[in-house]
Motif scaffolding. Structure first.
Motif: not given
Length: 200
Positions: A99-105, A72-83
């Motif tokens: 929103f947790t797909l779009w940012l890391d904490i 996402w936006a070159g900054r956050v990576a998520r597995p496809s199943g979660l997405w």
């Protein structure tokens, strides 16, 4: 747009992703192509664009089960199943959209304090959050950063340099604009809860 090549190498992206997705580096190493999904035009509010794009990506994953992940936006990576699972809530009311797909904490330690910093929030409001505390537990800190993040995603950059935020007079959090030493000089909302101590 279909790209018949891997995404450009970014070790920091996959290092961050590995904290919640241990297989991410292996997945990244074996992928051979990617799709770029973007909204056209510049007039859409960032949240509206994020909701639509998230839903479209979820639909693409459902149609192409060989998809292994989303960046996402070159900054956050998520597995496809979660997405795929979370994108079903793209149009949920505030604050229940994904929103947790779009940012890391990301948690950190500094000078006897704990902290958390976001990666990806700047896509919505031009700044990340960097919050340090000597009072909160790590779960409470993550909850505060998540709550402030989703509030900013919903309302835009409504927190100004020098503002204080919080649920009560005893829970005031001071916010300053500065550049992060942790994130290589990126602009941040620098938050601390030491402010309440100075009032007592």
């Amino acid at each position: 747009m279909s790209m018949p090549a891997p995404i450009p190498e970014d070790s920091s992206l996959w290092g961050r992703a590995a904290t919640t997705w241990p297989e991410s580096k292996a997945v990244a190493a074996r992928h051979r192509g990617h799709l770029i999904v973007s909204t056209l035009g510049k007039n859409a509010r960032p949240l509206v664009a994020a909701r639509v794009t998230t839903a479209v990506i979820g639909t693409l994953i459902a149609a192409m089960p060989e998809c292994c992940g989303v960046v996402w936006a070159g900054r956050v990576a998520r597995p496809s199943g979660l997405w795929l699972e979370m994108s079903r809530h793209s149009f949920a009311p505030f604050p229940d959209y994904p929103f947790t797909l779009w940012l890391d904490i990301l948690p950190f330690q500094s000078d006897g304090k704990i902290g958390a910093i976001t990666v990806g929030l700047s896509t919505f409001v031009g700044r990340e959050i960097e919050f340090e505390t000597a009072k909160l537990t790590l779960p409470a800190l993550i909850d505060k950063v998540a709550g402030l993040s989703v509030y900013l995603i919903e309302h835009g950059n409504v927190v100004k340099d020098g503002d204080t935020i919080g649920a009560s007079a005893t829970e005031r959090i001071a916010v300053r604009y500065r550049n992060s030493e942790i994130l290589g000089g990126l602009p941040v909302f620098s938050c601390t809860d030491d402010f309440a101590d100075s009032l007592q």
